[in-house]
Design a protein around this motif. Sequence first.
Motif, PDB file in Angstrom:
ATOM      1  N   ARG A  95      68.726  10.601  35.564  1.00  0.00           N
ATOM      2  CA  ARG A  95      68.085  11.827  35.085  1.00  0.00           C
ATOM      3  C   ARG A  95      67.543  12.645  36.261  1.00  0.00           C
ATOM      4  O   ARG A  95      67.656  13.873  36.278  1.00  0.00           O
ATOM      5  N   VAL A  96      66.943  11.961  37.237  1.00  0.00           N
ATOM      6  CA  VAL A  96      66.403  12.660  38.410  1.00  0.00           C
ATOM      7  C   VAL A  96      67.517  13.394  39.154  1.00  0.00           C
ATOM      8  O   VAL A  96      67.354  14.544  39.572  1.00  0.00           O
ATOM      9  N   VAL A  97      68.663  12.743  39.325  1.00  0.00           N
ATOM     10  CA  VAL A  97      69.790  13.371  40.008  1.00  0.00           C
ATOM     11  C   VAL A  97      70.238  14.621  39.254  1.00  0.00           C
ATOM     12  O   VAL A  97      70.497  15.673  39.851  1.00  0.00           O
ATOM     13  N   ARG A  98      70.325  14.514  37.944  1.00  0.00           N
ATOM     14  CA  ARG A  98      70.774  15.667  37.149  1.00  0.00           C
ATOM     15  C   ARG A  98      69.806  16.845  37.260  1.00  0.00           C
ATOM     16  O   ARG A  98      70.215  18.008  37.204  1.00  0.00           O
ATOM     17  N   ASP A  99      68.515  16.556  37.443  1.00  0.00           N
ATOM     18  CA  ASP A  99      67.499  17.615  37.474  1.00  0.00           C
ATOM     19  C   ASP A  99      67.186  18.104  38.884  1.00  0.00           C
ATOM     20  O   ASP A  99      66.330  18.976  39.056  1.00  0.00           O
ATOM     21  N   SER A 100      67.831  17.546  39.915  1.00  0.00           N
ATOM     22  CA  SER A 100      67.490  17.867  41.304  1.00  0.00           C
ATOM     23  C   SER A 100      68.673  18.511  42.020  1.00  0.00           C
ATOM     24  O   SER A 100      69.829  18.375  41.608  1.00  0.00           O
ATOM     25  N   ASP A 101      68.366  19.175  43.129  1.00  0.00           N
ATOM     26  CA  ASP A 101      69.402  19.716  43.999  1.00  0.00           C
ATOM     27  C   ASP A 101      69.740  18.743  45.130  1.00  0.00           C
ATOM     28  O   ASP A 101      70.886  18.645  45.555  1.00  0.00           O
ATOM     29  N   LEU A 102      68.710  18.050  45.609  1.00  0.00           N
ATOM     30  CA  LEU A 102      68.891  17.143  46.744  1.00  0.00           C
ATOM     31  C   LEU A 102      68.021  15.910  46.546  1.00  0.00           C
ATOM     32  O   LEU A 102      66.830  16.030  46.251  1.00  0.00           O
ATOM     33  N   VAL A 103      68.632  14.743  46.701  1.00  0.00           N
ATOM     34  CA  VAL A 103      67.934  13.463  46.539  1.00  0.00           C
ATOM     35  C   VAL A 103      68.001  12.695  47.853  1.00  0.00           C
ATOM     36  O   VAL A 103      69.074  12.600  48.466  1.00  0.00           O
ATOM     37  N   ILE A 104      66.860  12.180  48.294  1.00  0.00           N
ATOM     38  CA  ILE A 104      66.817  11.307  49.472  1.00  0.00           C
ATOM     39  C   ILE A 104      66.439   9.912  48.976  1.00  0.00           C
ATOM     40  O   ILE A 104      65.404   9.743  48.321  1.00  0.00           O
ATOM     41  N   CYS A 105      67.265   8.927  49.278  1.00  0.00           N
ATOM     42  CA  CYS A 105      66.988   7.576  48.759  1.00  0.00           C
ATOM     43  C   CYS A 105      67.634   6.535  49.660  1.00  0.00           C
ATOM     44  O   CYS A 105      68.488   6.843  50.493  1.00  0.00           O
ATOM     45  N   THR A 106      67.220   5.296  49.478  1.00  0.00           N
ATOM     46  CA  THR A 106      67.905   4.200  50.146  1.00  0.00           C
ATOM     47  C   THR A 106      69.272   4.015  49.494  1.00  0.00           C
ATOM     48  O   THR A 106      69.450   4.258  48.301  1.00  0.00           O
ATOM     49  N   ALA A 107      70.226   3.559  50.287  1.00  0.00           N
ATOM     50  CA  ALA A 107      71.584   3.377  49.771  1.00  0.00           C
ATOM     51  C   ALA A 107      71.617   2.372  48.626  1.00  0.00           C
ATOM     52  O   ALA A 107      72.419   2.506  47.698  1.00  0.00           O
ATOM     53  N   GLN A 108      70.728   1.369  48.671  1.00  0.00           N
ATOM     54  CA  GLN A 108      70.736   0.352  47.625  1.00  0.00           C
ATOM     55  C   GLN A 108      70.374   0.947  46.269  1.00  0.00           C
ATOM     56  O   GLN A 108      70.898   0.516  45.237  1.00  0.00           O
ATOM     57  N   ILE A 109      69.502   1.945  46.254  1.00  0.00           N
ATOM     58  CA  ILE A 109      69.141   2.578  44.987  1.00  0.00           C
ATOM     59  C   ILE A 109      70.353   3.280  44.390  1.00  0.00           C
ATOM     60  O   ILE A 109      70.613   3.184  43.173  1.00  0.00           O
ATOM     61  N   LEU A 110      71.130   3.973  45.220  1.00  0.00           N
ATOM     62  CA  LEU A 110      72.348   4.613  44.710  1.00  0.00           C
ATOM     63  C   LEU A 110      73.351   3.573  44.236  1.00  0.00           C
ATOM     64  O   LEU A 110      73.965   3.732  43.170  1.00  0.00           O
ATOM     65  N   GLU A 111      73.522   2.510  44.998  1.00  0.00           N
ATOM     66  CA  GLU A 111      74.453   1.449  44.602  1.00  0.00           C
ATOM     67  C   GLU A 111      74.048   0.843  43.260  1.00  0.00           C
ATOM     68  O   GLU A 111      74.883   0.645  42.376  1.00  0.00           O
ATOM     69  N   ASN A 112      72.747   0.560  43.091  1.00  0.00           N
ATOM     70  CA  ASN A 112      72.284   0.005  41.813  1.00  0.00           C
ATOM     71  C   ASN A 112      72.534   0.971  40.665  1.00  0.00           C
ATOM     72  O   ASN A 112      72.888   0.555  39.554  1.00  0.00           O
ATOM     73  N   ALA A 113      72.348   2.262  40.925  1.00  0.00           N
ATOM     74  CA  ALA A 113      72.532   3.271  39.877  1.00  0.00           C
ATOM     75  C   ALA A 113      73.995   3.386  39.473  1.00  0.00           C
ATOM     76  O   ALA A 113      74.307   3.651  38.302  1.00  0.00           O
ATOM     77  N   MET A 114      74.907   3.193  40.417  1.00  0.00           N
ATOM     78  CA  MET A 114      76.329   3.270  40.079  1.00  0.00           C
ATOM     79  C   MET A 114      76.776   2.057  39.266  1.00  0.00           C
ATOM     80  O   MET A 114      77.706   2.140  38.470  1.00  0.00           O
ATOM     81  N   ILE A 115      76.089   0.939  39.454  1.00  0.00           N
ATOM     82  CA  ILE A 115      76.410  -0.269  38.682  1.00  0.00           C
ATOM     83  C   ILE A 115      75.773  -0.227  37.306  1.00  0.00           C
ATOM     84  O   ILE A 115      76.359  -0.674  36.313  1.00  0.00           O
ATOM     85  N   ASN A 116      74.561   0.319  37.228  1.00  0.00           N
ATOM     86  CA  ASN A 116      73.801   0.330  35.976  1.00  0.00           C
ATOM     87  C   ASN A 116      74.500   1.193  34.925  1.00  0.00           C
ATOM     88  O   ASN A 116      74.996   2.279  35.222  1.00  0.00           O
ATOM     89  N   THR A 117      74.530   0.704  33.689  1.00  0.00           N
ATOM     90  CA  THR A 117      75.223   1.429  32.617  1.00  0.00           C
ATOM     91  C   THR A 117      74.287   2.254  31.741  1.00  0.00           C
ATOM     92  O   THR A 117      74.756   3.014  30.895  1.00  0.00           O
ATOM     93  N   GLU A 118      72.963   2.107  31.941  1.00  0.00           N
ATOM     94  CA  GLU A 118      72.034   2.894  31.134  1.00  0.00           C
ATOM     95  C   GLU A 118      72.121   4.369  31.524  1.00  0.00           C
ATOM     96  O   GLU A 118      72.156   4.719  32.699  1.00  0.00           O
ATOM     97  N   GLU A 119      72.132   5.241  30.531  1.00  0.00           N
ATOM     98  CA  GLU A 119      72.360   6.667  30.771  1.00  0.00           C
ATOM     99  C   GLU A 119      71.323   7.268  31.716  1.00  0.00           C
ATOM    100  O   GLU A 119      71.649   8.071  32.591  1.00  0.00           O
ATOM    101  N   ASP A 120      70.054   6.884  31.557  1.00  0.00           N
ATOM    102  CA  ASP A 120      69.001   7.467  32.394  1.00  0.00           C
ATOM    103  C   ASP A 120      69.070   6.998  33.838  1.00  0.00           C
ATOM    104  O   ASP A 120      68.450   7.605  34.726  1.00  0.00           O
ATOM    105  N   LYS A 121      69.794   5.907  34.079  1.00  0.00           N
ATOM    106  CA  LYS A 121      69.847   5.343  35.426  1.00  0.00           C
ATOM    107  C   LYS A 121      71.190   5.558  36.106  1.00  0.00           C
ATOM    108  O   LYS A 121      71.267   5.614  37.336  1.00  0.00           O
ATOM    109  N   HIS A 122      72.256   5.694  35.342  1.00  0.00           N
ATOM    110  CA  HIS A 122      73.608   5.679  35.896  1.00  0.00           C
ATOM    111  C   HIS A 122      73.976   6.997  36.566  1.00  0.00           C
ATOM    112  O   HIS A 122      73.622   8.081  36.095  1.00  0.00           O
ATOM    113  N   VAL A 123      74.695   6.881  37.686  1.00  0.00           N
ATOM    114  CA  VAL A 123      75.313   8.044  38.329  1.00  0.00           C
ATOM    115  C   VAL A 123      76.711   7.658  38.797  1.00  0.00           C
ATOM    116  O   VAL A 123      77.043   6.473  38.937  1.00  0.00           O
TER     117      VAL A 123
END
Length: 663
Positions: A95-123
């Motif tokens: 949800r944060v990604v959808r509402d933002s222009d630019l996100v700064i995060c650790t790579a592990q957070i992005l990796e976890n989000a790509m694995i996660n299937t929940e709509e609010d978490k997945h990218v």
Amino acid sequence: MEISLRSYQKEVVQVALSGENSIIWLPTGGGKTRAAVYVAKRHLETHPKAKVAVLVNKVHLVDQHYQNEFRPHLGHTVNIVAISGDSQEKDFFGRVVRDSDLVICTAQILENAMINTEEDKHVELTDFTLLIIDECHHTHKDAVYNKIMARYVKGKMEGARNLPQILGLTASPGTGGAKTQEGAVNHVLQICANLDSVIVSTKNYVPELRMVVPRPIKKYDIVDTRLFDPFGEHLKEMMRMIHGYMASGITFRKMGTQEYENDVVELEKKGVREENRLLAQCALHLRKYNDALLINDTVRMVDALRLLQDFYRTKSENRMDATDIFLSGLFEENQVELRLLTLDTQNENPKLAQLQRTLVEQFQDRNSRGILFSKTREGTRCLYDWVCANPALQSVDIRAAILTGAGNGANHMTQSGQKETIYRFRVGDLNLLISTSVAEEGLDIPECNVVVRYGLLTNEIAQQQASGRARAMDSVYSVVAWAGGREMRREKTNEYLEELTERAVAEVQRMEPEKFRRKVSELQRAAVIERYVACKRRDEKRKRYDPSQVQFICRGCFTPVAHGDDMRVVNNSQHVNVNPDFKHMTNCPVFLSFSRLSLYQEWGFEVKLRKVVVLPCLKIKGFSMKTPQANHTAKQWKEVEFAVEEFDFTEYVSSCFLDLDLD
């Protein structure tokens, strides 16, 4: 705020501004991040529905990039969010990604989000139009950067559309361990292939770059070999007594070395596999004695003794058999003699005397600010105690603090603790950081003028990164090491490898574009095939046993405590035991320690899920696994030979409260 670039920065961003993938190679302090901010700004201005992700590999860099670079230059026009492990936003990353222009995060957070299937978490990767990867030389092997880019490369090979543009940033791609020009070139090409990028550096403005990034003055503060070390010799004699007690006939390499540690690690595994407690426990104690020898070689005798005292304080509470009685008794019988030896200052570590001279000399200027690099967290703690208790260092007003990696262990720092320490150093409340490698990469302190590497064995990338922390004019980079020792030899080798890296990058840059693209494509195809084969093998390994066939055995006492089908995995990271009977175990002495303290005992710790459920989260290193064929040990959960089911919160709560209607 208008972004002003130097000429060499304008040169290296041209490929990125044209929309092509590229790696910007500039030395530490050369302004790679500022160049990336400029590219991000232009990208957001010129691409419809643009969305940028800035990935970092260390938690403290999230806040640093946000506060120092991206927010000041883009914050007034761009919706920027910085997310790290302690940010609540990570639980709604999609949800944060959808509402933002630019996100700064650790790579592990992005990796976890790509694995996660929940709509609010997945990218998906295609949710972004530009991916900026800081310290991108880590994009190799099983590193999280490479896991992310593996999806990118696979998508590219399959003809996927709308993949993001890639911009990598590095101070050195390194040689990947290669010692030859050909090997180094192949490594640089592999990094380019992994990032699907060309590598660019300044060609026309090298003099300007050298003026902006002056190299520190390098000093070798060499210490003559330690002639008398009665404390260390006494420890070795105690270790030989343990060797004799084992009566195993095993030959060990030199005590007080990494090689000896490797030997006793393998011996402990052998003892666990064979359920030979004598071997396993003796190996564990020998490893702790070896740690004490390494501490004695680095800091004070009293620090080495304290390490052993802390260890035996916990062991004395759970004596189970004759082996425990012998090992604890051996230390107790020798503790007084060891304490007396620590009182003889004539036999103290001479490296500390040299380190004291180096620091006193560099801190004569009360405006000095420095970083002292040590190998281990335990080493940083001992050095901090030494600095605080040293009158000569206090007389030059050294105000020190420890900076280590974020985590949950006893010697880890919290993320907020890291931020506070870095902030206090940046504003001048502190003037010396005693740090592990966490401060080698990316830490931006322009006023830092002293870097000391103390007893370190690292590669050429880490050496360059550490040297680059000395950013002020007339900075000093000091290496404190034994005369003719391994640290000295490694430092000299790294100097050669640094030159080799430069030649390798230059050769890659001279390649004909068609030849370069062909080589990158070949490497990418090979990587996709290798990952496919490795994945198949992992899947086959995970199917080797039914979870119910795998019995978890306490590594300390060999008591059976759980089965594989008791385990569930949460968010692909935490492995919890859902068997309610597990909490009522009383027949394992180690478990008594686990239930008394909630954090970081032999087996693991407790986690709270969704603020409702508290479950034991197990560390696989605390157990051996008995299968129908043999006993196995594992360092990581990904090595186990059975499939672990995903944790289902609703199912678990329903089973705990059978009368609860959740339909």
